[in-house]
Design a protein around this motif. Structure first.
Motif, PDB file in Angstrom:
ATOM      1  N   PHE A  38       0.831  -1.203   0.000  1.00 52.54           N
ATOM      2  CA  PHE A  38       0.000   0.000   0.000  1.00 52.54           C
ATOM      3  C   PHE A  38       0.868   1.257   0.000  1.00 52.54           C
ATOM      4  N   ALA A  39       1.940   1.264   0.785  1.00 52.00           N
ATOM      5  CA  ALA A  39       2.826   2.431   0.832  1.00 52.00           C
ATOM      6  C   ALA A  39       3.460   2.687  -0.538  1.00 52.00           C
ATOM      7  N   THR A  40       3.857   1.642  -1.212  1.00 48.70           N
ATOM      8  CA  THR A  40       4.445   1.771  -2.541  1.00 48.70           C
ATOM      9  C   THR A  40       3.445   2.357  -3.521  1.00 48.70           C
ATOM     10  N   ARG A  41       2.211   1.885  -3.442  1.00 45.43           N
ATOM     11  CA  ARG A  41       1.178   2.416  -4.336  1.00 45.43           C
ATOM     12  C   ARG A  41       0.919   3.888  -4.068  1.00 45.43           C
ATOM     13  N   VAL A  42       0.964   4.301  -2.813  1.00 41.20           N
ATOM     14  CA  VAL A  42       0.793   5.719  -2.483  1.00 41.20           C
ATOM     15  C   VAL A  42       1.983   6.522  -3.024  1.00 41.20           C
ATOM     16  N   ASN A  44       3.909   5.854  -5.464  1.00 38.04           N
ATOM     17  CA  ASN A  44       3.886   5.871  -6.933  1.00 38.04           C
ATOM     18  C   ASN A  44       2.718   6.669  -7.495  1.00 38.04           C
ATOM     19  N   GLY A  45       1.885   7.205  -6.617  1.00 35.90           N
ATOM     20  CA  GLY A  45       0.766   8.010  -7.066  1.00 35.90           C
ATOM     21  C   GLY A  45      -0.442   7.217  -7.526  1.00 35.90           C
ATOM     22  N   GLU A  46      -0.437   5.920  -7.312  1.00 37.45           N
ATOM     23  CA  GLU A  46      -1.570   5.079  -7.712  1.00 37.45           C
ATOM     24  C   GLU A  46      -2.752   5.236  -6.760  1.00 37.45           C
ATOM     25  N   MET A  47      -2.450   5.583  -5.524  1.00 34.92           N
ATOM     26  CA  MET A  47      -3.480   5.753  -4.504  1.00 34.92           C
ATOM     27  C   MET A  47      -3.201   7.049  -3.749  1.00 34.92           C
TER      28      MET A  47
END
Length: 83
Positions: A38-42, A44-47
């Protein structure tokens, strides 16, 4: 590998909260993997970095942790929440 020393210490501290036969090592790894994903997705701007994302992350973790927690541990937590 200092992090592994600390990681194993954490696993040993939480082991008694889980039902016999639970693969606590794998479960703790899964918790951290989920948080990292989840942190990676945040990052990367995905979330969006929001309260909703945080809640979704913890709902995911809750869904795979709670079935392995000993009933008496859950009952203690329910009593604490009622106070």
């Amino acid at each position: 590998m200092t992090h592994l020393k600390h990681f194993h210490a954490l696993i040993e501290k939480v082991r008694l909260a889980f039902k016999p036969g639970t693969n606590v090592d794998m479960l703790v790894h899964q918790i951290f993997d989920t948080m990292l994903a989840f942190a990676t997705r945040v990052l990367n701007g995905e979330m969006e970095n929001s309260e909703a994302t945080t809640e979704w992350t913890f709902e995911q973790i809750y869904s795979f942790v709670v079935p392995s927690v000993r009933a008496e541990v859950l009952e203690e937590e329910d009593k604490k929440e009622a106070i």
